[in-house]
Write a protein that holds these residues in place. Structure first.
Motif, PDB file in Angstrom:
ATOM      1  N   LEU A 192       0.824  -1.210   0.000  1.00 39.51           N
ATOM      2  CA  LEU A 192       0.000   0.000   0.000  1.00 39.51           C
ATOM      3  C   LEU A 192       0.857   1.260   0.000  1.00 39.51           C
ATOM      4  O   LEU A 192       0.456   2.292  -0.548  1.00 39.51           O
ATOM      5  N   LYS A 222      -0.090   3.724  -2.943  1.00 39.82           N
ATOM      6  CA  LYS A 222      -0.600   5.015  -2.483  1.00 39.82           C
ATOM      7  C   LYS A 222       0.073   6.172  -3.225  1.00 39.82           C
ATOM      8  O   LYS A 222      -0.494   7.255  -3.365  1.00 39.82           O
ATOM      9  N   HIS A 235      -4.817  -0.218  -5.817  1.00 35.80           N
ATOM     10  CA  HIS A 235      -4.706   0.456  -4.520  1.00 35.80           C
ATOM     11  C   HIS A 235      -6.050   0.492  -3.792  1.00 35.80           C
ATOM     12  O   HIS A 235      -6.135   0.128  -2.608  1.00 35.80           O
ATOM     13  N   THR A 236      -7.095   0.926  -4.469  1.00 37.91           N
ATOM     14  CA  THR A 236      -8.403   1.008  -3.810  1.00 37.91           C
ATOM     15  C   THR A 236      -8.910  -0.383  -3.426  1.00 37.91           C
ATOM     16  O   THR A 236      -9.544  -0.552  -2.378  1.00 37.91           O
ATOM     17  N   VAL A 244      -7.013  -1.416  -0.241  1.00 40.07           N
ATOM     18  CA  VAL A 244      -7.508  -0.673   0.920  1.00 40.07           C
ATOM     19  C   VAL A 244      -8.827  -1.275   1.401  1.00 40.07           C
ATOM     20  O   VAL A 244      -9.024  -1.520   2.601  1.00 40.07           O
ATOM     21  N   SER A 291       4.224   9.099   3.663  1.00 38.87           N
ATOM     22  CA  SER A 291       3.753   9.976   2.595  1.00 38.87           C
ATOM     23  C   SER A 291       4.868  10.342   1.622  1.00 38.87           C
ATOM     24  O   SER A 291       4.654  11.086   0.681  1.00 38.87           O
ATOM     25  N   CYS A 343       6.932   9.738  -1.400  1.00 38.00           N
ATOM     26  CA  CYS A 343       6.787   8.929  -2.605  1.00 38.00           C
ATOM     27  C   CYS A 343       7.992   9.153  -3.510  1.00 38.00           C
ATOM     28  O   CYS A 343       8.138  10.226  -4.101  1.00 38.00           O
TER      29      CYS A 343
END
Length: 248
Positions: free
Chosen positions: A81, A85, A213-214, A217, A240, A242
Motif C-alpha cells: 500500500l 498510495k 490500490h483502492t 484498501v 507519505s 513517494c
C-alpha cells in the motif's frame, strides 16, 4: 595426640576439626538445596498481570487471537500500500501535468475482481475472494510490466502481491478452494484490455495501479472487520514520501 593431616585447598586440618566440619560434598548439597528453594519461591511468587488493550467485556486470553497472528497486522499490507498510495504522484511526475489524473476515469477495467461485501460474508469466503482477486491483479500487472519493462516499482508491487496471496492462503481453512486462472484465461484477460493505441495502453496500465490500490484498501478494511469486530482499529500509518517511478 596424633594428628592426621588432610590437604584441603592447601591447608592442614586436624582430625578433630575434620569431624566438626561438613564434607565438601555436603556443602555442595547444601548450596544446591538452598538454590532450589530460592528458585521454587521465585516461581511461586505472584506476578503482576500484563495489561491489555481489550475493551471491557471483550474475550481475552486463549479466546483472543494474538496481534502478530492477524492477517491485517502483517507488514506486507503496508509495504504494497505504501507504493500504490504513491500512484497519483507517479502519474503526475511521468506526464508533468500534461495529462490530468482524473482522465483515468475514462479507462475502466471491465475484468476487475469483486470485493468482499460489508456484511453477510464469512471470513473464509472473504479470504478466498482476496486470494483469487490478487491472483487476477497479478495477471493484470503483467500488462503494466509490458508497458514499463524496466520499472523496478512494478516488480516490487508484483512480488509483494504474491507474498500477500501466500499469507492469505495460510489463514484459510481450505486454501485449495481459491481458484487460479488457467493460462488460456490469463491470455484472454490480457487480450480484453489490450489496445493498439500507445497512449491508451499507458492509461490502462495506470488505471490498473489505481484500481489495485483502492481494492487493497477495501480488502484490508474487510479483513480488519472480520478479525477484530469489536475493536477500535488504528489507522494505518503509511509513509507519505513517494520516491517511486515507472520509468519512461
Amino acid at each position: 595426640m596424633t594428628l592426621t593431616t588432610l590437604s584441603i585447598s592447601g591447608n592442614s586440618t586436624s582430625a578433630s576439626q575434620q569431624r566438626n566440619m561438613p564434607s565438601t560434598l555436603n556443602v555442595h548439597l547444601l548450596f544446591a538445596a538452598i538454590l532450589a528453594a530460592l528458585l521454587l519461591c521465585a516461581t511461586a511468587a505472584p506476578t503482576e498481570k500484563a495489561s491489555t488493550d481489550s475493551p471491557a467485556g471483550e474475550p481475552s486470553g486463549d479466546e483472543e487471537v494474538e496481534p502478530t497472528d492477524l492477517l491485517s497486522a502483517s507488514p506486507v499490507w503496508d509495504l504494497v500500500l505504501g507504493i500504490t498510495k504513491c500512484h497519483v504522484k507517479i502519474f503526475e511526475n511521468e506526464f508533468e501535468n500534461g495529462v490530468k489524473y482524473h482522465i483515468l476515469d475514462h479507462y475502466k477495467i471491465s475484468s476487475l475482481p469483486p470485493r468482499c461485501p460489508a456484511s453477510n460474508f464469512s471470513k473464509e469466503a472473504c479470504l478466498q475472494r482476496l486470494a483469487e482477486g490478487l491472483q487476477t491483479f497479478s495477471v493484470l500487472l503483467k500488462f503494466v510490466q509490458r508497458e514499463y519493462p524496466t520499472s523496478q516499482t512494478i516488480t516490487i508491487v508484483k512480488n509483494y502481491s504474491e507474498s500477500l496471496i501466500r499469507l492469505i492462503k495460510e489463514k484459510m481453512k481450505n486454501p485449495e478452494r481459491a481458484t487460479v486462472l488457467t493460462s488460456s484465461q490469463e491470455e484472454q484477460l490480457l487480450r480484453n484490455i489490450d489496445n493498439p493505441d500507445a497512449f491508451h495502453k499507458k492509461m490502462t496500465a495506470h488505471s490498473i495501479l489505481r484500481e489495485l490500490h483502492t481494492w487493497l484498501v477495501d480488502g484490508k478494511r474487510a479483513i480488519i472487520k472480520r478479525e477484530k469486530p469489536r475493536r477500535n482499529v488504528t489507522k494505518t500509518n503509511i509513509s507519505s514520501t513517494c520516491l517511486y517511478t515507472l520509468g519512461r
